[in-house]
Design an enzyme around this catalytic site. Structure first.
Site, PDB file in Angstrom:
ATOM      1  N   GLY A   1     170.136  -2.917 -52.314  1.00 14.76           N
ATOM      2  CA  GLY A   1     169.017  -3.183 -51.242  1.00 14.76           C
ATOM      3  C   GLY A   1     167.919  -4.049 -51.808  1.00 14.76           C
ATOM      4  N   ALA A   2     168.107  -4.624 -52.934  1.00  9.02           N
ATOM      5  CA  ALA A   2     167.059  -5.344 -53.769  1.00  9.02           C
ATOM      6  C   ALA A   2     166.773  -6.485 -52.973  1.00  9.02           C
ATOM      7  CB  ALA A   2     167.385  -5.323 -55.288  1.00  9.02           C
ATOM      8  N   GLU A   3     167.656  -7.161 -52.232  1.00  9.37           N
ATOM      9  CA  GLU A   3     167.264  -8.177 -51.374  1.00  9.37           C
ATOM     10  C   GLU A   3     166.207  -8.168 -50.364  1.00  9.37           C
ATOM     11  OE1 GLU A   3     170.656  -8.453 -52.884  1.00  9.37           O
ATOM     12  OE2 GLU A   3     169.344  -9.658 -54.203  1.00  9.37           O
TER      13      GLU A   3
ATOM     14  N   MET B   1     176.497  -5.423 -34.059  1.00 11.83           N
ATOM     15  CA  MET B   1     175.544  -6.185 -33.980  1.00 11.83           C
ATOM     16  C   MET B   1     174.103  -5.063 -33.800  1.00 11.83           C
ATOM     17  SD  MET B   1     173.563  -8.848 -33.694  1.00 11.83           S
ATOM     18  CE  MET B   1     171.864  -9.218 -33.200  1.00 11.83           C
TER      19      MET B   1
ATOM     20  N   ASP C   1     168.449 -13.428 -59.317  1.00 13.59           N
ATOM     21  CA  ASP C   1     169.382 -12.475 -58.817  1.00 13.59           C
ATOM     22  C   ASP C   1     170.619 -12.269 -59.868  1.00 13.59           C
ATOM     23  OD1 ASP C   1     170.647 -10.667 -57.168  1.00 13.59           O
ATOM     24  OD2 ASP C   1     171.385 -12.179 -55.766  1.00 13.59           O
TER      25      ASP C   1
ATOM     26  N   GLU D   1     186.724  -4.551 -49.487  1.00 16.03           N
ATOM     27  CA  GLU D   1     186.594  -4.593 -51.029  1.00 16.03           C
ATOM     28  C   GLU D   1     187.064  -3.416 -51.816  1.00 16.03           C
ATOM     29  OE1 GLU D   1     182.578  -5.646 -51.756  1.00 16.03           O
ATOM     30  OE2 GLU D   1     182.601  -7.595 -50.750  1.00 16.03           O
TER      31      GLU D   1
ATOM     32  N   ARG E   1     183.501   0.109 -51.517  1.00 14.11           N
ATOM     33  CA  ARG E   1     184.688  -0.217 -52.666  1.00 14.11           C
ATOM     34  C   ARG E   1     185.502   0.802 -53.068  1.00 14.11           C
ATOM     35  NH1 ARG E   1     179.872  -2.410 -54.473  1.00 14.11           N
ATOM     36  NH2 ARG E   1     179.598  -4.364 -53.246  1.00 14.11           N
TER      37      ARG E   1
HETATM   38 CA    CA Z   1     171.206  -8.934 -55.604  1.00 11.76          CA
END
Ligand code: CA
Length: 692
Positions: free
Chosen positions: A200-202, A662, A324, A88, A140
């Site tokens: 990190g809000a999820e 992983m 969101d 990205e 990014r």
């Molecule tokens: Ca989000």
């Protein structure tokens, strides 16, 4: 060496060659200082900061490649990043050297004319960090200042590297490592300070943005975007004002959200630093703040003093966010004549589907218009500055279908503004979503904490009518001028140039150019895999180049299970692709990726499969795709080698494939979870066999 001192390039270049060939670090004139960063948009050859200049317009004044000759554009060189995850980054270019980043926050320095690697720096991000990244292990890009490269790493560090050698100069940890913070955004340097946020809000964090002394790495200031535990001292007057907009609930235990995970801009004249903030954590206001309220400063644009972090004004795009709807999307600063008056504006097309034009001196809303179909709000009232939210959008039904969905009508993919055409080139998308609350929500440290039914969310995701579209938006007329529809919703950021061109890669694994004035497609080349990154343009030795990272990934790619065929065929081999007029380099042919489909006979009781489906959609879906259908960047678990299913306890609990990215989940899952997970994956494999 200041930007614009082009004459010294030859000398610089030969010193560099000597340096590299001898393996010796030589001191070299340092990269852009404050004055060069202020003037970065005026530099023709270089691309010195993330959005090219502090105004983040992503407009290149180069016109050697133009709408009359772009048909003869060809690949000049390609550079393999040796990654198979999303790319990205916006590359920066300074004096013939290109600096970019790949997956896992690895930094590359590349000869911008030839594509030869000069150095690479791997910050050795622990692969466990991938489990804390909602939307792929992406980065990014870097910032450039006084001979140093600044990069934020996925595990929350900020590093200063030597521009010539890639050697670390200093490193600071910008986050609490016990919380699921990540950094994917590019830093910016403003008045000697490196500004960086995080995500990190999820999962559950409290958002903030920090500024560090560029020379030493010392923390200068930190601005928290949402209040913490009200029993503790409040950090700023701005948060004192925010506190009454949070009502009931214990949001601070999950974190509250408001993360500053991407967009920043700066106006040197007004001396205002603009910061976009993210969604609530958890997503649903009913859990976070059951008494309602706007929940400042979620989903907002903040204007801060860059010396102190003091809040000067704010504008909240989505009061009381439950969807969101981040306002972390790209902000562009421009001077526009609106109703006969020259206005200093800030433009943003956040996830919520409205294109905002604000007065950037005061935060006054000038206009807000839907750029895609929107059903959560009827419109934005220009007098109050507030959206007229449809109360039904607040989960009135079970489930509630909302447009746009949480992927946003526009996400982080940068737009661009061309002062010649007066148009903003916006990579937009239509991805609806069906919200179903988890009535039994409890905060799970280490897991996703949306407040939604995760099995429903994952398996219903990507259904309905999906569309991707490049929109040329007229911010003065407040309307669309032209559009180019794409086959997939998830496409690249844009670049516009004085050559009357718009460049964009896409989810059809192509890299394309359009005429800026009318959107006619003038050029299209294979990119080898899906492109989500934004292109840049620069000049070396008098020749113009256009460069873009090609690597399918990011949030939608992981969750959608519909990768481009080229991505599947080539294993998503990441590359930096660089084009010039008459370029005749060849894109390397993909190496076919092996898929195992031989049947595996196993006893799969329905109850185990159902339990495994739940485990999968709570812990694995974010990377391995809904119903275990791979998104093309991470292995499809229905087609793994047979031995993988037997090794699941070692892989899932002990992290046996950590080196491949992983993480081990032994902290949260046990052998019973893995047993049912195996049953679910084998049942999905059997279903795939019958589909074929
Ligand atoms: Ca989000």
């Amino acid at each position: 060496m200041r930007a614009g001192q082009r004459t010294s390039y030859g000398v610089h270049s030969s010193i560099l060659l000597l340096t590299v060939s001898m393996g010796i670090a030589l001191a070299c004139a340092p990269g852009p200082d404050d004055a060069a960063l202020r003037d970065a948009a005026g530099s023709t050859d270089d691309w010195l900061s993330h959005g090219r200049g502090y105004a983040e317009q992503r407009f290149s004044p180069l016109a050697e490649i133009h709408d009359g000759n772009v048909q003869s554009l060809g690949l000049a060189w390609s550079f393999a990043t040796d990654t198979t995850r999303g790319l990205e980054a916006t590359p920066l270019v300074h004096d013939g050297i290109l600096y970019t980043t790949g997956a896992w926050s690895v930094v590359f320095a590349i000869d911008a004319g030839s594509g030869r690697e000069l150095w690479r720096f791997d910050p050795q991000v622990p692969r466990e960090t991938g489990a804390k990244a909602c939307c792929d292990v992406v980065n990014r890009g870097v910032a450039l200042y006084r001979g140093r490269i600044y990069v934020g790493t996925l595990d929350g560090r900020l590093l200063a590297l030597d521009e010539m050698t890639g050697e670390p100069v200093w490193e600071v940890l910008t986050v609490d490592p016990t919380r699921p913070y990540t950094i994917t955004g590019a830093p910016r340097v403003v008045k000697g300070k490196v500004v960086i946020g995080n995500g990190g809000a999820e999962f559950g964090v409290r958002g903030y943005v920090s500024a560090y002394d560029a020379a030493t790495g010392e923390l200068a200031w930190r601005f928290y975007t949402v209040p913490g535990d009200p029993a503790l001292p409040v950090e700023s007057p701005a948060l004192e004002r925010a506190l009454p907009t949070w009502k009931g609930g214990e949001w601070w235990k999950v974190g509250g959200g408001g993360t500053v995970w991407d967009s920043l801009a700066y106006d040197p004249e007004l001396d205002l630093l603009y910061v976009g903030t993210g969604n609530g954590s958890p997503w649903t206001r009913e859990i976070r703040s059951p008494g309602g309220g706007d929940n400042l400063y979620l989903s907002s644009i903040l204007a801060l003093r860059p010396d102190t972090g003091e809040l000067v004004w704010h504008y909240q795009t989505t009061p009381g966010d439950s969807w969101d709807y981040t306002a972390t999307q790209h902000m562009i600063l421009a001077d526009l004549v609106i109703e006969g008056r020259e206005r200093k504006v800030l433009m943003q097309a956040p996830k919520n589907g409205f294109f905002y034009v604000l007065d950037r001196a005061t935060g006054e809303l000038l206009s807000a218009d839907a750029y895609v179909p929107v059903n959560w709000a009827e419109r934005v009232d220009l007098v109050t500055g507030r959206p007229l939210i449809d109360p039904r959008a607040r989960y009135a039904f079970d489930p509630t279908d909302v447009m746009p969905g949480p992927t946003g009508a526009h996400s982080w993919h940068p737009m661009s503004y061309n002062p010649d055409t007066g148009l903003v080139y916006l990579p937009a998308q239509q991805i609806p979503f069906s919200f179903r609350r988890d009535p039994a929500f409890v905060y799970r440290p280490g897991g996703w904490n949306l407040g939604l039914d995760m099995v429903w969310s994952a398996t219903s995701f990507g259904k309905g009518t999906l569309a991707g579209v490049l929109i040329a938006w007229d911010p003065v007329a407040r309307s669309e001028r032209w559009r180019v529809p794409h086959r997939r919703p998830w496409n690249g950021g844009t670049l516009t140039t004085a050559g009357n061109l718009v460049f964009q890669g896409n989810g059809e694994a192509r890299f394309e150019a359009y005429r800026a004035t009318d959107g006619e497609r003038l050029f299209s080349a294979p990119a080898g895999t899906g492109v989500i990154a934004p292109p840049v343009s620069y000049r070396v030795d008098g020749e113009q180049y256009v460069s873009v990272m090609a690597g399918w990934g990011g949030g939608f790619a992981l969750a959608s299970a519909d990768p481009p065929e080229e991505t599947l065929a080539g294993g998503n081999a990441g590359r930096l692709l660089t084009f010039k007029l008459g370029g005749d380099a060849r894109l390397p042919q993909p190496q076919r990726v092996a898929r195992s489909l031989e049947p595996i006979v196993a006893d799969l009781p329905a109850a185990e499969v159902a339990a495994g489906m739940r485990v999968f959609h709570e812990w694995c879906v974010a990377c391995h795709g809904p119903a275990a259908i791979g998104g093309g960047t991470i292995p499809d678990l229905r087609t793994a080698a047979p031995a993988v299913y037997d090794a699941l306890p070692k892989i899932v609990l002990e992290g046996a494939l950590r080196s491949k990215g992983m993480p081990g989940f032994g902290e949260w899952l046990d052998v019973n979870d893995v047993a049912v997970l195996r049953a679910y994956l084998l049942s999905r494999r059997a279903e795939l066999a019958t589909e074929q």
